[in-house]
Design an enzyme around this catalytic site. Sequence first.
Site, PDB file in Angstrom:
ATOM      1  N   ASP A 174      -2.104  -6.323  -3.500  1.00  0.00           N
ATOM      2  CA  ASP A 174      -3.314  -6.092  -2.702  1.00  0.00           C
ATOM      3  C   ASP A 174      -4.477  -6.688  -3.472  1.00  0.00           C
ATOM      4  OD1 ASP A 174      -3.986  -3.924  -0.212  1.00  0.00           O
ATOM      5  OD2 ASP A 174      -5.701  -4.521  -1.447  1.00  0.00           O
TER       6      ASP A 174
ATOM      7  N   ALA B 139      -2.959 -12.085  -1.236  1.00  0.00           N
ATOM      8  CA  ALA B 139      -1.557 -12.065  -0.818  1.00  0.00           C
ATOM      9  C   ALA B 139      -1.047 -13.472  -0.509  1.00  0.00           C
ATOM     10  CB  ALA B 139      -1.400 -11.164   0.404  1.00  0.00           C
TER      11      ALA B 139
ATOM     12  N   CYS C 279      -2.717  -5.317  13.186  1.00  0.00           N
ATOM     13  CA  CYS C 279      -3.461  -4.132  13.654  1.00  0.00           C
ATOM     14  C   CYS C 279      -4.733  -4.552  14.387  1.00  0.00           C
ATOM     15  CB  CYS C 279      -3.774  -3.201  12.488  1.00  0.00           C
ATOM     16  SG  CYS C 279      -4.771  -3.957  11.209  1.00  0.00           S
TER      17      CYS C 279
HETATM   18  N1  SAH Z   1       0.150  -1.506   4.305  1.00  0.00           N
HETATM   19  C1  SAH Z   1      -0.931  -0.604   3.946  1.00  0.00           C
HETATM   20  C2  SAH Z   1      -2.165  -0.810   4.786  1.00  0.00           C
HETATM   21  C3  SAH Z   1      -2.714  -2.207   4.740  1.00  0.00           C
HETATM   22  S1  SAH Z   1      -4.416  -2.325   5.116  1.00  0.00           S
HETATM   23  C4  SAH Z   1      -0.432   0.831   4.016  1.00  0.00           C
HETATM   24  O1  SAH Z   1       0.710   1.078   4.401  1.00  0.00           O
HETATM   25  O2  SAH Z   1      -1.203   1.732   3.664  1.00  0.00           O
HETATM   26  C5  SAH Z   1      -4.769  -3.939   4.614  1.00  0.00           C
HETATM   27  C6  SAH Z   1      -4.917  -4.119   3.096  1.00  0.00           C
HETATM   28  O3  SAH Z   1      -5.062  -5.512   2.849  1.00  0.00           O
HETATM   29  C7  SAH Z   1      -6.112  -3.458   2.464  1.00  0.00           C
HETATM   30  O4  SAH Z   1      -5.684  -2.600   1.430  1.00  0.00           O
HETATM   31  C8  SAH Z   1      -6.937  -4.614   1.849  1.00  0.00           C
HETATM   32  O5  SAH Z   1      -7.470  -4.297   0.566  1.00  0.00           O
HETATM   33  C9  SAH Z   1      -5.902  -5.680   1.705  1.00  0.00           C
HETATM   34  N2  SAH Z   1      -6.357  -7.079   1.755  1.00  0.00           N
HETATM   35  C10 SAH Z   1      -7.290  -7.650   2.548  1.00  0.00           C
HETATM   36  N3  SAH Z   1      -7.332  -8.983   2.365  1.00  0.00           N
HETATM   37  C11 SAH Z   1      -6.377  -9.276   1.436  1.00  0.00           C
HETATM   38  C12 SAH Z   1      -5.898 -10.488   0.842  1.00  0.00           C
HETATM   39  N4  SAH Z   1      -6.419 -11.657   1.186  1.00  0.00           N
HETATM   40  N5  SAH Z   1      -4.892 -10.408  -0.041  1.00  0.00           N
HETATM   41  C13 SAH Z   1      -4.353  -9.221  -0.391  1.00  0.00           C
HETATM   42  N6  SAH Z   1      -4.759  -8.044   0.151  1.00  0.00           N
HETATM   43  C14 SAH Z   1      -5.749  -8.075   1.035  1.00  0.00           C
END
Ligand code: SAH
Length: 396
Positions: free
Chosen positions: A253, A282, A340
């Site tokens: 993350d 990511a 989402c």
């Molecule tokens: N799968 C998680 C919820 C994901 S919410 C669960 O089960 O709780 C989306 C997440 O993506 C957030 O935590 C945010 O910090 C992260 N995020 C946003 N852009 C990102 C990127 N470019 N690379 C990695 N993480 C990212």
Amino acid sequence: MSKIILKKRREESLLRFHPWVFSGAIAQTVGNPAEGDVVSVYSADGQFLAAGHYQVGSIAVRVLSFETEVLGPDFWDVMLARAYAVREAAGLADAPDTDCYRLVHGEGDSLPGLIIDYYQGVCVFQAHSVGMFRAKKAICEALCRLYGDRLKAVYDKSSGTAPFKAGLDLVDGYLYRAPGFESKELTVLEHGHKFIVDWTEGQKTGFFLDQRENRALVGKYAAGRNVLNLFCYTGGFSVYALAEGAQHVDSVDSSAKAMSLVDRNVALNGFADRHGSFCADAIEFLRGVPEGKYDLMIVDPPAFAKHRGALDNALRAYQRLNAAAIGKVAPGGLVFTFSCSQVVDKEAFALAVFSAAAQTKRNVRILDRLNQPADHSVSIYHPEGEYLKGLLLYVE
Ligand code: SAH
């Protein structure tokens, strides 16, 4: 009470119980309603249609009742009891191994503009409309009556969700705290797994409750696999995979705060020896992954499209991301992929993933179609409430 009179033949959606009145449907406003007031809505020929919260903007009225013009003094008690009954029916309220759930999901619970998440006695309140923001005291009192001694606190976290243009005093804080309750975080249980929830500092209301059942499904497929959890937030999917016997899980993350909670959650459940943490973008991370290293991937990015105008770019971003994941997963591997974004519907998302698969030229089967759980309820009259969608892919 102010009255909203609709243009001719603009009452149809309300007669089908759709809970919004768009400003373009209004012929006349009688009275001078303030934002957040309860107004009544009439057809051009004088038929009462609904009562709801008034707001300046494209959605002018969010309907609270199709039956009565004046909401009774027990309105919030009745509505919260109805919402609670749904969570009871779904086996979530008072479940032995789960003590967190969404109590109110906006339109899905006939309360447009209101979100309430329940974490072991702490209710996190989020108003998305002026009306709900102004009603927060009354709603808090109804929560106290609903939960009685079980209620530890009600925390208002509307500063990022209520409409800022309305000039409201948007400062997050406690609406209620039981005597002696001073905790800033709690360890909740979800299907028997432990998670730390920090409702003041965490994203959204502190935890992504909407992935509960999809996490359980990942658990079912995880035994013996090498797992990559992308966009992991506090590591929900990682903990389930580890608990069900994954060989190793790497969680990624871009938020450092989220990653420190992942480490705490993984350790709390006793799996630190099989887990790797990466605070990284990511997509960048995926670029560096050798082909075939992981045989189960979870791809759960934030909403790429927050409004219709961003739809095309969002679909391209979903395609790129999924092509990278499908391209890298080991033969016989699984990809759990999600969106989402409310404006990206199931079909559009499936099409983006289809294009991604075609780009990799690999043989891909759909093993399952994934949704939001029962406590993120969808009114049959408001299909827009269905926002979380996903696919479980088997990649040869
Ligand atoms: N799968 C998680 C919820 C994901 S919410 C669960 O089960 O709780 C989306 C997440 O993506 C957030 O935590 C945010 O910090 C992260 N995020 C946003 N852009 C990102 C990127 N470019 N690379 C990695 N993480 C990212």
